[in-house]
Design a protein around this motif. Structure first.
Motif, PDB file in Angstrom:
ATOM      1  N   UNK A 190      -6.140  -1.914   9.879  1.00 47.50           N
ATOM      2  CA  UNK A 190      -4.729  -1.761  10.236  1.00 47.50           C
ATOM      3  C   UNK A 190      -4.035  -3.096  10.469  1.00 47.50           C
ATOM      4  N   UNK A 191      -4.745  -4.219  10.260  1.00 50.57           N
ATOM      5  CA  UNK A 191      -4.128  -5.541  10.340  1.00 50.57           C
ATOM      6  C   UNK A 191      -4.172  -6.213   8.978  1.00 50.57           C
ATOM      7  N   UNK A 192      -3.015  -6.651   8.545  1.00 55.58           N
ATOM      8  CA  UNK A 192      -2.913  -7.308   7.241  1.00 55.58           C
ATOM      9  C   UNK A 192      -2.085  -8.580   7.391  1.00 55.58           C
ATOM     10  N   UNK A 206       1.545 -10.189  15.030  1.00 53.98           N
ATOM     11  CA  UNK A 206       0.710 -11.048  15.867  1.00 53.98           C
ATOM     12  C   UNK A 206       0.665 -12.454  15.297  1.00 53.98           C
ATOM     13  N   UNK A 207       0.580 -13.445  16.199  1.00 55.32           N
ATOM     14  CA  UNK A 207       0.169 -14.777  15.766  1.00 55.32           C
ATOM     15  C   UNK A 207      -1.275 -14.945  16.213  1.00 55.32           C
ATOM     16  N   UNK A 208      -2.117 -15.392  15.279  1.00 54.68           N
ATOM     17  CA  UNK A 208      -3.541 -15.536  15.535  1.00 54.68           C
ATOM     18  C   UNK A 208      -3.915 -17.019  15.516  1.00 54.68           C
ATOM     19  N   UNK A 209      -5.160 -17.355  15.909  1.00 51.54           N
ATOM     20  CA  UNK A 209      -5.558 -18.767  15.946  1.00 51.54           C
ATOM     21  C   UNK A 209      -5.169 -19.533  14.684  1.00 51.54           C
ATOM     22  N   UNK A 210      -4.792 -20.794  14.897  1.00 51.50           N
ATOM     23  CA  UNK A 210      -4.293 -21.690  13.857  1.00 51.50           C
ATOM     24  C   UNK A 210      -2.961 -21.222  13.275  1.00 51.50           C
ATOM     25  N   UNK A 211      -2.246 -20.358  14.003  1.00 56.82           N
ATOM     26  CA  UNK A 211      -0.901 -19.973  13.594  1.00 56.82           C
ATOM     27  C   UNK A 211      -0.813 -18.920  12.513  1.00 56.82           C
ATOM     28  N   UNK A 212      -1.921 -18.275  12.158  1.00 54.16           N
ATOM     29  CA  UNK A 212      -1.861 -17.224  11.136  1.00 54.16           C
ATOM     30  C   UNK A 212      -1.070 -16.031  11.663  1.00 54.16           C
ATOM     31  N   UNK A 213      -0.281 -15.422  10.792  1.00 53.78           N
ATOM     32  CA  UNK A 213       0.549 -14.281  11.164  1.00 53.78           C
ATOM     33  C   UNK A 213       0.033 -13.020  10.489  1.00 53.78           C
ATOM     34  N   UNK A 214      -0.102 -11.944  11.244  1.00 58.08           N
ATOM     35  CA  UNK A 214      -0.581 -10.675  10.696  1.00 58.08           C
ATOM     36  C   UNK A 214       0.290  -9.539  11.203  1.00 58.08           C
ATOM     37  N   UNK A 215       0.291  -8.440  10.451  1.00 61.38           N
ATOM     38  CA  UNK A 215       1.005  -7.223  10.842  1.00 61.38           C
ATOM     39  C   UNK A 215      -0.029  -6.165  11.191  1.00 61.38           C
ATOM     40  N   UNK A 216       0.174  -5.512  12.307  1.00 55.81           N
ATOM     41  CA  UNK A 216      -0.703  -4.412  12.713  1.00 55.81           C
ATOM     42  C   UNK A 216       0.082  -3.111  12.680  1.00 55.81           C
ATOM     43  N   UNK A 272       6.005 -13.135  -0.791  1.00 58.83           N
ATOM     44  CA  UNK A 272       4.770 -12.874  -1.518  1.00 58.83           C
ATOM     45  C   UNK A 272       3.584 -13.702  -1.084  1.00 58.83           C
ATOM     46  N   UNK A 273       3.756 -14.592  -0.118  1.00 61.71           N
ATOM     47  CA  UNK A 273       2.651 -15.441   0.316  1.00 61.71           C
ATOM     48  C   UNK A 273       2.373 -15.228   1.794  1.00 61.71           C
ATOM     49  N   UNK A 274       1.102 -15.433   2.183  1.00 64.78           N
ATOM     50  CA  UNK A 274       0.726 -15.297   3.590  1.00 64.78           C
ATOM     51  C   UNK A 274       1.510 -16.295   4.426  1.00 64.78           C
ATOM     52  N   UNK A 275       2.066 -15.824   5.521  1.00 65.85           N
ATOM     53  CA  UNK A 275       2.966 -16.647   6.322  1.00 65.85           C
ATOM     54  C   UNK A 275       2.225 -17.344   7.452  1.00 65.85           C
TER      55      UNK A 275
END
Length: 366
Positions: free
Chosen positions: A193-195, A163-173, A201-204
């Motif tokens: 279940x979302x990380x 998923x792409x979330x507000x402000x462009x944060x990317x998470x895996x569900x 190694x860094x948050x994308x």
């Protein structure tokens, strides 16, 4: 204009034209993970492979062909779909619209408006386990489902959504049900279940916005390239003293962005202010939208999000062939989801204000 950073008010154009981001710049749109297990081997098995699919694989239909080969489904629905696409597009009289990027239509005024910063699906991971029938011939495999004498593999098994979330944060569900720990069971806590998506190694995070809940932002922001339509009428020349041809956009020849006017309307405000406004990724700025304020339901006036922050980009040009003046406007409404775009009060007000002005300028008092 900002002299130290000419891209400051144009993050979308910078990403597209300078950074050259694409759908699979950080991760594949679709990934298929496969493991080949011996009869006495338990998952995860040693023989692991993966296949990645990008936008071009969707464009030419390769993804349908590959999925059809990996998963043996009854009546081969993906193979049927591929044949339909070939007859309609590749072998039909209508050009395949996926082979070229959409260009600005040849009409006088274009207004594009869309929402951003709503969580949007942008990637998928599938997984399949195959049992190796003969260890001396590793290419002879059977699906793990065939232990139950089922001749088909069934539907492809999705294990993860990106998923792409507000402000462009990317998470895996994760779509795999993981067993809860004793503490989680005791406290009746739901397993997260979302990380955050990690790259090296860094948050994308690759973009400054997310999509509208249906369409990824990288597709929506392509509209910004239409703002440069007038630039194509400029004559390429090293002689800066040469006269400009009729219909050319007259601006700084060293910076095509100078011809684009950028304004924003702060969240809750009524007036348009010069400039882009605060960077949406700056969470400490009070003007930025938070995901907790993403309700677009009927709890707001007019049945949709009320007075969101909006950013407007405007450019104009003159046709070299006909002399007709034309304009292009792109409006981004923060926190407005896809289905609300055509009935959002603030988007409609911004668009029709321009429409009425154009009608008056083009036709006068009728």
């Amino acid at each position: 204009r900002n002299q130290t950073n000419p891209w400051k008010d144009f993050p979308a154009l910078r990403l597209l034209l300078k950074d050259r981001v694409d759908f699979d710049s950080l991760f594949p749109i679709v990934q298929v993970q496969r493991e080949f297990c011996e009869e006495d081997e338990n998952s995860p098995c040693n023989n692991q492979t993966s296949a990645n699919f990008g936008a071009k694989d969707v464009m030419d239909g390769r993804i349908f062909d590959q999925f059809s080969q990996i998963w043996n489904e009854k009546d081969d629905p993906l193979g049927v779909k591929l044949d339909q696409l070939r007859q309609s597009w590749w072998q039909g009289t209508v050009p395949n619209m996926l082979e070229t990027t959409p260009d600005r239509p040849h009409i006088k005024h274009v207004i594009l408006a869309y929402g951003t910063d709503v969580a949007t699906e942008i990637g998928y991971v599938y997984r399949k386990t195959d049992l190796v029938q003969n260890s001396s011939a590793t290419n002879t495999t059977t699906s793990s489902k065939k232990e139950s004498n089922d001749p088909y593999d069934g539907l492809p098994s999705m294990t993860e959504i990106i998923w792409e979330e507000p402000q462009g944060r990317l998470v895996r569900e994760s779509k795999v049900v993981e067993p809860a720990t004793f503490t989680e069971t005791l406290l009746r806590k739901k397993k997260q279940n979302r990380r955050p998506l990690k790259v090296n190694g860094e948050s994308a995070s690759w973009l400054h916005h997310s999509g509208d809940g249906t369409i990824p932002y990288i597709s929506l922001m392509w509209a910004h390239t239409w703002l440069l339509h007038a630039t194509r009428a400029m004559r390429t020349t090293t002689n800066t003293t040469a006269s400009m041809l009729e219909g050319e956009r007259i601006s700084n020849p060293n910076n095509a962005l100078d011809s684009i006017k950028v304004t924003h309307r702060p969240k809750g405000g009524n007036e348009w202010v010069e400039g882009y406004g605060a960077d949406p990724r700056d969470e400490e700025d009070g003007d930025s939208e938070s995901s907790s304020d993403g309700d677009t339901g009927t709890s707001h006036p007019h049945g949709t999000k009320y007075k969101p922050k909006m950013v407007r980009f405007q450019s104009s040009g003159k046709s070299r062939s006909s002399g007709m003046e034309y304009t292009t406007t792109v409006i981004e409404a923060i926190g407005v989801e896809h289905k609300e775009t055509t009935r959002n009060y603030d988007i409609l007000a911004a668009a029709f204000t321009d429409v009425l002005k154009f009608l008056h300028d083009d036709y006068g008092d009728i």
